[in-house]
Design a protein around this motif. Sequence first.
Motif, mmCIF file in Angstrom:
data_model
loop_
_atom_site.group_PDB
_atom_site.id
_atom_site.type_symbol
_atom_site.label_atom_id
_atom_site.label_comp_id
_atom_site.label_asym_id
_atom_site.label_seq_id
_atom_site.Cartn_x
_atom_site.Cartn_y
_atom_site.Cartn_z
ATOM 1 N N UNK A 225 0.844 -1.188 0.000
ATOM 2 C CA UNK A 225 0.000 0.000 0.000
ATOM 3 C C UNK A 225 0.879 1.237 0.000
ATOM 4 N N UNK A 226 0.684 2.089 -0.996
ATOM 5 C CA UNK A 226 1.460 3.326 -1.069
ATOM 6 C C UNK A 226 0.544 4.475 -1.467
ATOM 7 N N UNK A 227 1.011 5.683 -1.239
ATOM 8 C CA UNK A 227 0.210 6.870 -1.507
ATOM 9 C C UNK A 227 1.041 7.895 -2.275
ATOM 10 N N UNK A 228 0.400 8.512 -3.274
ATOM 11 C CA UNK A 228 1.042 9.597 -4.007
ATOM 12 C C UNK A 228 1.129 10.803 -3.076
ATOM 13 N N UNK A 229 2.290 11.447 -2.946
ATOM 14 C CA UNK A 229 2.404 12.607 -2.050
ATOM 15 C C UNK A 229 1.731 13.835 -2.651
ATOM 16 N N UNK A 230 1.865 14.966 -1.983
ATOM 17 C CA UNK A 230 1.319 16.221 -2.500
ATOM 18 C C UNK A 230 0.385 16.889 -1.525
ATOM 19 N N UNK A 231 0.145 18.169 -1.768
ATOM 20 C CA UNK A 231 -0.682 18.975 -0.867
ATOM 21 C C UNK A 231 -2.129 19.085 -1.331
ATOM 22 N N UNK A 232 -2.454 18.482 -2.435
ATOM 23 C CA UNK A 232 -3.825 18.540 -2.951
ATOM 24 C C UNK A 232 -3.869 18.894 -4.422
ATOM 25 N N UNK A 233 -2.993 19.792 -4.843
ATOM 26 C CA UNK A 233 -2.930 20.179 -6.249
ATOM 27 C C UNK A 233 -1.475 20.278 -6.718
ATOM 28 N N UNK A 234 -0.669 19.365 -6.193
ATOM 29 C CA UNK A 234 0.754 19.352 -6.543
ATOM 30 C C UNK A 234 1.000 18.631 -7.864
ATOM 31 N N UNK A 235 0.237 17.577 -8.123
ATOM 32 C CA UNK A 235 0.498 16.725 -9.281
ATOM 33 C C UNK A 235 -0.735 16.621 -10.184
ATOM 34 N N UNK A 236 -0.948 17.624 -11.043
ATOM 35 C CA UNK A 236 -2.080 17.577 -11.967
ATOM 36 C C UNK A 236 -1.841 16.571 -13.087
ATOM 37 N N UNK A 237 -2.903 15.916 -13.486
ATOM 38 C CA UNK A 237 -2.856 14.989 -14.616
ATOM 39 C C UNK A 237 -3.965 15.404 -15.583
ATOM 40 N N UNK A 238 -3.589 15.762 -16.779
ATOM 41 C CA UNK A 238 -4.552 16.266 -17.762
ATOM 42 C C UNK A 238 -5.460 15.143 -18.268
ATOM 43 N N UNK A 239 -6.613 15.510 -18.837
ATOM 44 C CA UNK A 239 -7.498 14.501 -19.425
ATOM 45 C C UNK A 239 -6.759 13.699 -20.489
ATOM 46 N N UNK A 240 -6.932 12.387 -20.456
ATOM 47 C CA UNK A 240 -6.294 11.539 -21.445
ATOM 48 C C UNK A 240 -4.805 11.347 -21.240
ATOM 49 N N UNK A 241 -4.313 11.687 -20.043
ATOM 50 C CA UNK A 241 -2.907 11.466 -19.737
ATOM 51 C C UNK A 241 -2.784 10.572 -18.508
ATOM 52 N N UNK A 242 -1.563 10.151 -18.211
ATOM 53 C CA UNK A 242 -1.361 9.165 -17.154
ATOM 54 C C UNK A 242 -0.104 9.483 -16.363
ATOM 55 N N UNK A 243 0.071 8.757 -15.279
ATOM 56 C CA UNK A 243 1.348 8.797 -14.567
ATOM 57 C C UNK A 243 1.816 7.372 -14.315
ATOM 58 N N UNK A 244 3.145 7.228 -14.224
ATOM 59 C CA UNK A 244 3.764 5.917 -14.049
ATOM 60 C C UNK A 244 4.408 5.843 -12.672
ATOM 61 N N UNK A 245 4.101 4.779 -11.952
ATOM 62 C CA UNK A 245 4.768 4.457 -10.698
ATOM 63 C C UNK A 245 5.754 3.338 -10.996
ATOM 64 N N UNK A 246 7.043 3.650 -10.926
ATOM 65 C CA UNK A 246 8.091 2.689 -11.234
ATOM 66 C C UNK A 246 8.622 2.048 -9.964
ATOM 67 N N UNK A 247 8.969 0.786 -10.069
ATOM 68 C CA UNK A 247 9.682 0.162 -8.968
ATOM 69 C C UNK A 247 11.007 0.884 -8.746
ATOM 70 N N UNK A 248 11.735 1.133 -9.823
ATOM 71 C CA UNK A 248 12.970 1.920 -9.780
ATOM 72 C C UNK A 248 12.994 2.804 -11.014
#
Length: 440
Positions: A225-248
């Motif tokens: 179990x992990x959580x993306x950090x940030x204060x609420x609006x630190x990491x915006x992701x636009x419509x139709x875009x993504x983010x990757x969580x890498x092991x390394x």
Amino acid sequence: MRKILLIIVIGLLAACSKEHYPDLSQTDLNLKVAFDLSNSGYTFPIENITVRLKSLISGKYRTIVTNDKGLGTFTDLPAGRYDIDVSYTISAVDYTAITGIITTKPVIFNASEKNRLVNKDNTTLLTLNLKSGVIGSWLVKQVYYAGSDRTLGALYRDQFIEIYNNTDQVMYADSLYITEIWGRQSTTNTTFNLQANGQYDWSKSLNMVTTNGDPNTDFVYAKTLCMIPGSGKTYPVKPGESFVLAQTALNHKSPFTGTDGQTISVRNPELTVDLSKAEFEAFYGSFLPKPLDSDIDNPLVPNVEVLSYTGNDMILDNTGRTGIAIFKVDNTQNVKNWPMYNEPTKTTPSASARKYYQIPSKYIIDAMEIQPNVPTSRLPKKLGADLDAGFAFVPTGAYTSQSVIRKTERIENGRVILKDTNNSTEDFDFLNIAQPKAFK
């Protein structure tokens, strides 16, 4: 004379087959489709619902359509094991008219029965209870769990999870939780209390509290179990875009220096991936007494907050005995204080035995299950039909560089909308070589 003897022998063999191998005969499977609406009082139409059946022996599909009572029959089925699935979509207009609940999107109901044994003894009516799930705004888009070749590739250190914004609005990844789901990992281990479906009976876990819901149907349990950090609006992701969580979060195609000072490289860079541009990484080196030498902290990539873990890194089960869920909570919830429970062993677990966070299903935005590619190695489903009525897998299994990836449903004004029916069997395909930010 030879012809007569041959006929006699064939007749005797046929008689023996029928006597000693009765399951070779064909049979019917009677079923009923119903809506599981938790005594809501709503009435949805139950006729003309398509039920699909897949033979786990031949791989062939058959379908039937229910009558006005929700009944249907698959006739003359060879004895064997089958996957049975129903996915039924009610338009937004019809759903609003029936329930009075205003929605602008179609509502999808699912039901499934996996690895069902069908033979001459199958005389009971099989009921498939359709459940609706949340159609996610965030979606699990791609999971690269298989890893790459053990001698030519990067083994498991190049694994990643990709999360997608499937809406037409900017969303913020801050405080989004990502979990690897835990459940039964072996069909031969007999030390656990099990449900009728063969999965763990979490209600038998030590000190389990049952007053806040059914431990088996109202919750899932977290291996990681992990959580993306940030204060609420630190990491915006636009419509139709993504983010990757890498092991390394490194370029695994190129050599790098491990924490022991030794060079780590691959023989065939084409088999692995460049994760140096991942948005987040799971770095365990800050809290483990002896992390993996390959667990390098990329200072340019934010680390997720790790609440629960196993092993020496975020290593996904590369045989496919896993699943991924994402969720968010409101200010009334402190996830770190949620209860944790031992596996439901028949004997009392030791004081040091591992515990797993209990996650209420009501907070889950999206979940998908992964199973081994070989049908005989598959396990009872960890997720109910309200979260995922099916499962995904890479066809060639572990250490093959393949990933599971969500299908494209359509494109609107240049924005890719991914398929989301809460049935991973229908929603996911695979890539021969995992590729962050790719589409299928």
